[in-house]
Design a protein around this motif. Structure first.
Motif, PDB file in Angstrom:
ATOM      1  N   LYS A 174      -4.184   3.749  30.137  1.00 21.28           N
ATOM      2  CA  LYS A 174      -3.294   2.862  31.190  1.00 21.28           C
ATOM      3  C   LYS A 174      -4.365   2.524  32.389  1.00 21.28           C
ATOM      4  O   LYS A 174      -4.427   1.544  32.795  1.00 21.28           O
ATOM      5  N   LEU A 175      -5.401   3.332  32.688  1.00 17.98           N
ATOM      6  CA  LEU A 175      -6.159   3.042  33.747  1.00 17.98           C
ATOM      7  C   LEU A 175      -7.033   1.924  33.281  1.00 17.98           C
ATOM      8  O   LEU A 175      -7.478   0.678  34.041  1.00 17.98           O
TER       9      LEU A 175
ATOM     10  N   HIS B  76      -6.549  -0.428  31.007  1.00 18.36           N
ATOM     11  CA  HIS B  76      -5.583  -1.831  31.028  1.00 18.36           C
ATOM     12  C   HIS B  76      -5.508  -2.194  32.370  1.00 18.36           C
ATOM     13  O   HIS B  76      -5.386  -3.165  32.668  1.00 18.36           O
ATOM     14  N   GLN B  77      -5.137  -1.373  33.519  1.00 18.70           N
ATOM     15  CA  GLN B  77      -4.796  -1.918  34.834  1.00 18.70           C
ATOM     16  C   GLN B  77      -6.242  -2.247  35.209  1.00 18.70           C
ATOM     17  O   GLN B  77      -6.253  -3.619  35.961  1.00 18.70           O
TER      18      GLN B  77
ATOM     19  N   LEU C  85      -6.400  -5.726  33.843  1.00 23.73           N
ATOM     20  CA  LEU C  85      -5.601  -6.919  34.817  1.00 23.73           C
ATOM     21  C   LEU C  85      -6.284  -7.396  36.060  1.00 23.73           C
ATOM     22  O   LEU C  85      -6.082  -8.525  36.469  1.00 23.73           O
TER      23      LEU C  85
ATOM     24  N   THR D 170      -3.434  -8.907  38.851  1.00 26.36           N
ATOM     25  CA  THR D 170      -2.898  -7.927  39.789  1.00 26.36           C
ATOM     26  C   THR D 170      -4.119  -7.463  40.897  1.00 26.36           C
ATOM     27  O   THR D 170      -5.045  -7.710  40.478  1.00 26.36           O
TER      28      THR D 170
ATOM     29  N   GLN E  83      -4.055  -4.387  42.509  1.00 28.02           N
ATOM     30  CA  GLN E  83      -4.052  -2.701  42.432  1.00 28.02           C
ATOM     31  C   GLN E  83      -4.115  -2.037  41.553  1.00 28.02           C
ATOM     32  O   GLN E  83      -3.220  -2.700  40.497  1.00 28.02           O
ATOM     33  N   LEU E  84      -4.421  -0.889  41.292  1.00 27.63           N
ATOM     34  CA  LEU E  84      -4.114  -0.110  40.104  1.00 27.63           C
ATOM     35  C   LEU E  84      -2.698   0.428  40.362  1.00 27.63           C
ATOM     36  O   LEU E  84      -2.433   1.166  41.458  1.00 27.63           O
ATOM     37  N   GLN E  85      -1.819   0.324  39.510  1.00 29.21           N
ATOM     38  CA  GLN E  85      -0.299   0.656  39.727  1.00 29.21           C
ATOM     39  C   GLN E  85       0.184   1.621  38.892  1.00 29.21           C
ATOM     40  O   GLN E  85      -0.373   1.829  37.862  1.00 29.21           O
TER      41      GLN E  85
ATOM     42  N   ASN F 236      -8.730   1.548  44.301  1.00 28.17           N
ATOM     43  CA  ASN F 236      -7.703   0.895  44.704  1.00 28.17           C
ATOM     44  C   ASN F 236      -8.310   0.763  46.261  1.00 28.17           C
ATOM     45  O   ASN F 236      -8.166  -0.450  47.006  1.00 28.17           O
TER      46      ASN F 236
END
Length: 455
Positions: free
Chosen positions: A195-196, A198-199, A202, A208, A210-212, A227
């Motif tokens: 997930k990290l 992938h963020q 992005l 995007t 920020q890391l959400q 962030n």
């Protein structure tokens, strides 16, 4: 495979699982083998007791009947052999042992037994049990005999082979199930890393800023730092844009004045040029100071606040020698730890340089720096107090704006406090201006990211 974290973990799991299941299988086989041999020994002991019950003595010689109760003793090459021996050799052998070499005879003490695995001339393996007795014959004469029973290991080995085959099949199946379970657990456990990644992609693609999402506490510091870094980079670009716009807009008026004076052929052109050049110099100086605040944040870098303050105070003591300022550094930290600023040393020098220079300019004689930790976690405060006239309440917020000065008589451009505010905002800190309860003058307090370190 080893360049992947998932591959490394899975490979390590496979190796450990093979070693563990292999060791488990070997241990169970050894235990089963020991159990088989123990059972064989007990069975041979029962056969010896049956031979003892059938034995008789006649004429000072021990003999056994031709047909024994255990039928395998009576069948040739049945795999179960019996014999009785003394020091001279074999006295009796069962019908089943005809033509079979039973090996050497070892005399045993009465009541002693000896169990072993032997190989005969045919290379077949046998469990062998010898048992020593004392036989009281006619006239009370004692004779020592050794009863020997041997049984082929074939039927026991069949059981052991069957057990090993079933055991390894079960262990292989269990190993496969454990590997699948481990793979699923690993996929679930490493999903935050995916997930990290992938963020981050992005952010790289601009989708995007920020890391959400929620992340485990083990990688939350990394996410927060990333962030902070990304946010700082966006603020830096925005600051560059605004600074260039402000610079262009600010220079328009002085340039227009110069252009107008040139067109009109004014006699005081040199005076106008000097005034406007000074003004443009002030504008450029301010924008350069704002650029100082846009430097990248150095994550994890800790600067001792008291050391930086002490250096600045030593310098200012020389600059304002005639004023005789008495400056002190106080600490509100109960332990012996020192306050460390988490950020760039240049930013801390810019902050404290502006605050202390203003304090020296406007104080009567006393300046005090107080260091401590705020109630918020990982946030420290730096407070600068002086015994001057202070800052009026209605100007408390305005002096943080560009060009606003509380004291118009003292030389200055009203730029320093604006730079301080920009730097503090860059660290998501806070600045407050009050009247000092200790010295009576101005009290300016900064809240910035800090940590405590042992002295």
């Amino acid at each position: 495979m080893f360049s992947s974290l998932r591959g490394r973990l899975f490979s390590s799991t496979v190796v450990i699982l093979i070693l563990f299941l292999g060791g488990t299988g070997w241990g169970l086989i050894q235990a089963f083998t020991s159990s088989i041999e123990k059972g064989a020994q007990e069975q041979l002991q029962l056969h010896i007791y049956s031979l003892l019950s059938a034995a008789n003595e006649s004429g000072g010689r021990l003999f056994l009947p031709e047909a024994l109760q255990e039928p395998r003793f009576n069948v040739l090459s049945s795999g179960l052999y019996g014999a009785v021996a003394d020091k001279a050799g074999f006295l009796w052998r069962s019908e089943s042992s005809t033509g079979v070499g039973l090996g050497k005879v070892t005399s045993l003490d009465p009541g002693a037994s000896h169990f072993s695995v032997v190989s005969l001339d045919s290379d077949a393996q046998f469990y062998r049990l010898g048992f020593g007795i004392v036989w009281e014959g006619e006239g009370g004469v004692e004779h020592r005999y050794t009863f020997i029973v041997m049984e082929a290991t074939d039927r026991y080995r069949v059981q052991q082979t069957s057990f090993e085959n079933v055991l390894w099949k079960w262990l292989a199946g269990l190993g496969g199930i454990l590997l699948i379970a481990q793979w699923l657990v690993m996929q679930w456990g490493l999903s935050p890393m995916g997930k990290l990644a992938h963020q981050v992609r992005l952010i790289e693609e601009g989708q995007t800023q920020q890391l959400q999402g929620r992340f485990p506490k083990e990688i939350s510091p990394v996410v927060n730092n990333l962030n902070q870094l990304v946010s700082h980079e966006h603020r830096q670009r925005e600051r560059y844009k605004n600074t260039l716009g402000d610079l262009a807009h600010s220079l328009k008026t002085p340039l227009a004045v110069l252009r107008g004076a040139s067109d009109q052929g004014s006699e005081s052109l040199s005076e106008i040029v000097e005034t406007q050049v000074k003004r443009m110099d002030q504008i450029v100086e301010y924008q350069l100071k704002r650029a100082v605040a846009s430097r990248a944040v150095k994550l994890g870098c800790s600067i001792p606040v008291d050391e930086v303050c002490q250096k600045l105070l030593s310098t200012l003591d020389k600059v304002y020698r005639d004023k005789g300022v008495v400056a002190t550094i106080e600490s509100d930290i109960e332990t012996q730890a020192t306050l460390q600023f988490v950020g760039d040393e240049g930013d801390l020098l810019e902050l404290m340089g502006n605050l202390l220079d203003n304090a020296y300019k406007h104080c009567s004689r006393q300046v005090q720096v107080t260091l401590g930790m705020a109630e918020t976690e990982q946030v420290g405060f730096i407070r600068v107090d002086d015994d001057g006239l202070g800052i009026p309440d209605d100007l408390g917020e305005q002096v943080l704006n560009r060009g606003v000065r509380a004291d118009t008589e003292t030389p200055g451009q009203g730029i320093g406090m604006a730079v301080v505010q920009d730097i503090v905002k860059g660290y998501r800190g806070d600045i407050s201006i009050e009247r000092s309860s200790q010295l009576g003058g101005a009290s300016i307090c900064l809240q910035l990211p800090c940590r405590l370190a042992d002295s």
